[in-house]
Design a protein around this motif. Structure first.
Motif, PDB file in Angstrom:
ATOM      1  N   LYS A   1      54.156   0.510  21.307  1.00 42.52           N
ATOM      2  CA  LYS A   1      53.449   1.695  20.805  1.00 42.52           C
ATOM      3  C   LYS A   1      51.927   1.579  20.874  1.00 42.52           C
ATOM      4  O   LYS A   1      51.249   2.527  21.303  1.00 42.52           O
ATOM      5  CB  LYS A   1      53.879   2.038  19.379  1.00 42.52           C
ATOM      6  N   TRP A   4      59.484   2.006  23.182  1.00 43.91           N
ATOM      7  CA  TRP A   4      58.325   2.721  22.623  1.00 43.91           C
ATOM      8  C   TRP A   4      57.836   2.042  21.340  1.00 43.91           C
ATOM      9  O   TRP A   4      56.631   1.867  21.148  1.00 43.91           O
ATOM     10  CB  TRP A   4      58.704   4.173  22.335  1.00 43.91           C
ATOM     11  N   LYS A  57      51.098  12.562  26.503  1.00 42.19           N
ATOM     12  CA  LYS A  57      52.387  12.772  27.170  1.00 42.19           C
ATOM     13  C   LYS A  57      52.350  14.012  28.055  1.00 42.19           C
ATOM     14  O   LYS A  57      51.848  15.052  27.660  1.00 42.19           O
ATOM     15  CB  LYS A  57      53.495  12.905  26.118  1.00 42.19           C
ATOM     16  N   PHE A 102      59.781   5.366  31.139  1.00 39.52           N
ATOM     17  CA  PHE A 102      61.045   5.888  30.641  1.00 39.52           C
ATOM     18  C   PHE A 102      62.012   6.246  31.773  1.00 39.52           C
ATOM     19  O   PHE A 102      63.178   5.858  31.729  1.00 39.52           O
ATOM     20  CB  PHE A 102      60.801   7.141  29.793  1.00 39.52           C
ATOM     21  N   ILE A 134      54.591  10.886  21.663  1.00 40.92           N
ATOM     22  CA  ILE A 134      53.762   9.990  22.462  1.00 40.92           C
ATOM     23  C   ILE A 134      52.432  10.669  22.784  1.00 40.92           C
ATOM     24  O   ILE A 134      52.404  11.808  23.253  1.00 40.92           O
ATOM     25  CB  ILE A 134      54.481   9.618  23.774  1.00 40.92           C
ATOM     26  N   PHE A 165      51.079   2.329  24.402  1.00 39.89           N
ATOM     27  CA  PHE A 165      51.254   3.753  24.700  1.00 39.89           C
ATOM     28  C   PHE A 165      50.073   4.553  24.170  1.00 39.89           C
ATOM     29  O   PHE A 165      49.583   5.480  24.826  1.00 39.89           O
ATOM     30  CB  PHE A 165      52.556   4.275  24.068  1.00 39.89           C
ATOM     31  N   ALA A 219      57.245  -0.983  31.293  1.00 33.94           N
ATOM     32  CA  ALA A 219      56.165  -0.728  30.340  1.00 33.94           C
ATOM     33  C   ALA A 219      55.107  -1.817  30.407  1.00 33.94           C
ATOM     34  O   ALA A 219      53.897  -1.538  30.382  1.00 33.94           O
ATOM     35  CB  ALA A 219      56.737  -0.627  28.922  1.00 33.94           C
ATOM     36  N   HIS A 247      61.712  10.333  26.050  1.00 32.53           N
ATOM     37  CA  HIS A 247      60.331  10.690  26.382  1.00 32.53           C
ATOM     38  C   HIS A 247      60.001  12.104  25.915  1.00 32.53           C
ATOM     39  O   HIS A 247      58.914  12.368  25.388  1.00 32.53           O
ATOM     40  CB  HIS A 247      60.112  10.569  27.892  1.00 32.53           C
TER      41      HIS A 247
END
Length: 235
Positions: free
Chosen positions: A106, A102, A205, A122, A202, A109, A24, A197
């Motif tokens: 976050k 996550w 996504k 992920f 998210i 993301f 990540a 995931h």
């Protein structure tokens, strides 16, 4: 058995939290480690496996990997009755570890628009989709992992040091063999986070690439099982 399951759960959680965490940091927008590269990822995963095993090894065998558990059952040091409970604990730990990644990242993301990069934090995926080649790659990587683990047991190595040796082995596999598929070499490490995931809310996504997902589950199991069989034949 209860303590062993807690150990497998906690160890796999730490493994995925730190391992997916390094990915990540590399892939998500705006992190201080963005773009650090493959070397940092392979070293990060080696450290993640080492620390996960050290954190749980006093409670359980610290397999942290269903393929390893199955191989040790074939080898004879793990009862077959432990395979399903260990696997469930490992899967749950991997899932929660991914959820915590996550939570940690976050805001990053939220601003990352590359949906494939998000999935890559992920779960694994090949650079070139080729079913046979991808399967062989995951099989071979896990064969080397399991054969190495079994080989280390033949030496008079302190338990903590042998765990560090496994971490170095993970780094070696990643550097030498991992560039094709991302070297899951662990069904729980890939499937647990892939489920996370699919479930987590998210932004940006994409799909969870379920068409590929069976390879990093089945190929490591086959590779580890073959390693246990070959090791048993020559020893």
């Amino acid at each position: 058995m209860g303590t062993e399951l807690v150990g497998e759960f906690i160890g796999t959680l730490i493994l995925v939290l730190l391992g997916d965490g390094i990915v990540a940091g590399n892939l998500l927008k705006g992190t201080k480690s963005n773009g650090a590269g493959w070397l940092s990822i392979t070293i990060g995963w080696g450290i993640a496996v080492t620390l996960g095993a050290l954190a749980s090894g006093y409670m359980s065998p610290a397999h942290l990997n269903p393929a390893v558990t199955i191989a040790f059952a074939i080898e004879g040091s793990t009862p077959w009755s432990s395979v399903i409970p260990y696997t469930i604990a490992q899967m749950l730990g991997a899932f929660l570890g991914a959820v915590l990644v996550w939570v940690q990242y976050k805001p990053h993301f939220d601003v990352t628009e590359d949906s494939s990069a998000i999935l890559g934090t992920f779960a694994t995926g090949p650079e070139i989709y080729n079913t046979v080649s991808n399967f062989i790659g995951e099989l071979l990587g896990t064969f080397v992992l399991m054969f190495g683990i079994l080989s280390f047991s033949k030496y008079d190595i302190a338990p903590g040091l042998s765990t560090i040796c496994v971490g170095i082995l993970i780094i070696g596999i990643g550097l030498s063999l991992g560039g094709t598929t991302g070297y899951a070499i662990n069904p729980a490490r890939d499937l647990g986070p892939r489920i996370a995931h699919a479930i987590l809310p998210i932004k940006q996504k994409r799909d969870s690439d379920w068409g590929y997902s069976w390879i990093p589950v089945l190929a490591p199991i086959v590779g580890a099982a073959l390693a246990a069989l070959v090791f048993g034949i020559i020893n």
